[in-house]
Write a protein that holds these residues in place. Structure first.
Motif, PDB file in Angstrom:
ATOM      1  N   ASN A  67       0.805  -1.213   0.000  1.00 26.44           N
ATOM      2  CA  ASN A  67       0.000   0.000   0.000  1.00 26.44           C
ATOM      3  C   ASN A  67       0.840   1.266   0.000  1.00 26.44           C
ATOM      4  O   ASN A  67       0.628   2.159  -0.821  1.00 26.44           O
ATOM      5  CB  ASN A  67      -0.953  -0.017   1.199  1.00 26.44           C
ATOM      6  N   ASN A  68       1.793   1.355   0.897  1.00 27.11           N
ATOM      7  CA  ASN A  68       2.548   2.599   1.045  1.00 27.11           C
ATOM      8  C   ASN A  68       3.746   2.705   0.111  1.00 27.11           C
ATOM      9  O   ASN A  68       4.065   3.797  -0.344  1.00 27.11           O
ATOM     10  CB  ASN A  68       3.021   2.770   2.487  1.00 27.11           C
ATOM     11  N   VAL A  69       4.425   1.600  -0.154  1.00 33.36           N
ATOM     12  CA  VAL A  69       5.614   1.650  -1.002  1.00 33.36           C
ATOM     13  C   VAL A  69       5.243   1.475  -2.472  1.00 33.36           C
ATOM     14  O   VAL A  69       5.656   2.270  -3.320  1.00 33.36           O
ATOM     15  CB  VAL A  69       6.657   0.595  -0.560  1.00 33.36           C
ATOM     16  N   LEU A  70       4.460   0.439  -2.788  1.00 35.94           N
ATOM     17  CA  LEU A  70       4.093   0.181  -4.183  1.00 35.94           C
ATOM     18  C   LEU A  70       2.868   0.976  -4.627  1.00 35.94           C
ATOM     19  O   LEU A  70       2.568   1.043  -5.813  1.00 35.94           O
ATOM     20  CB  LEU A  70       3.857  -1.318  -4.412  1.00 35.94           C
ATOM     21  N   GLY A  71       2.130   1.550  -3.675  1.00 38.08           N
ATOM     22  CA  GLY A  71       0.988   2.394  -4.002  1.00 38.08           C
ATOM     23  C   GLY A  71      -0.253   1.657  -4.472  1.00 38.08           C
ATOM     24  O   GLY A  71      -1.119   2.251  -5.116  1.00 38.08           O
ATOM     25  N   LEU A  72      -0.369   0.368  -4.131  1.00 35.02           N
ATOM     26  CA  LEU A  72      -1.573  -0.371  -4.511  1.00 35.02           C
ATOM     27  C   LEU A  72      -2.739   0.090  -3.648  1.00 35.02           C
ATOM     28  O   LEU A  72      -2.552   0.518  -2.512  1.00 35.02           O
ATOM     29  CB  LEU A  72      -1.354  -1.877  -4.335  1.00 35.02           C
ATOM     30  N   PRO A  73      -3.959  -0.009  -4.153  1.00 35.79           N
ATOM     31  CA  PRO A  73      -5.135   0.377  -3.367  1.00 35.79           C
ATOM     32  C   PRO A  73      -5.259  -0.482  -2.103  1.00 35.79           C
ATOM     33  O   PRO A  73      -4.771  -1.609  -2.040  1.00 35.79           O
ATOM     34  CB  PRO A  73      -6.314   0.117  -4.307  1.00 35.79           C
ATOM     35  N   SER A  87      -4.238  -4.381  -1.695  1.00 34.92           N
ATOM     36  CA  SER A  87      -3.130  -4.622  -0.768  1.00 34.92           C
ATOM     37  C   SER A  87      -3.519  -5.635   0.293  1.00 34.92           C
ATOM     38  O   SER A  87      -2.745  -6.544   0.629  1.00 34.92           O
ATOM     39  CB  SER A  87      -2.700  -3.321  -0.090  1.00 34.92           C
TER      40      SER A  87
END
Length: 129
Positions: A93-99, A103
């Protein structure tokens, strides 16, 4: 696949599924109430873990050792699983930016696979005398 392994895996999936639903429900409710998603998923995993212990002993690992042994092993395994849940979710979520939803789905799958191995080999295995 042996009958015992098949029954064990089915019980693991059923217990884990119900516990995961509780985890996700608590997580969603806390996010809706304004809590940060990483804290919400940690809280949800605690709720799910409480339900999961009893269900795993009833549905998947019926020949587990006594509670005085398995409960402590379960608590230690939960600490590891909670750390993995947090780390995987944070990474996705925070590093790869997936929803958030994606996530958590991926995180749940990864943690479930790890949990099955740990439960089977370390937590609920039959005690040898």
């Amino acid at each position: 696949m042996s009958t015992l392994l098949s029954r064990q895996l089915q019980g693991f999936v059923a217990a884990g599924g119900l516990s995961t639903l509780l985890h996700w429900f608590v997580m969603a409710a806390l996010i809706a109430a304004g809590l940060e998603p990483v804290l919400a998923t940690v809280s949800g995993s605690v709720s799910g873990a409480l339900l999961n212990y009893g269900l795993q002993r009833r549905l998947a690992f019926r020949n587990a050792g006594p509670h005085r042994v398995t409960l402590w092993r379960y608590i230690v395994s939960c600490l590891g699983a909670w750390f993995c849940n947090l780390a995987f979710f944070f990474l996705l979520n925070n590093v790869l930016g997936l929803p958030v939803t994606l996530s958590q789905i991926v995180t749940t799958g990864l943690v479930a696979a790890l949990n099955y191995i740990v439960y089977q080999r370390l937590v609920f295995h039959e005690q040898t005398r």
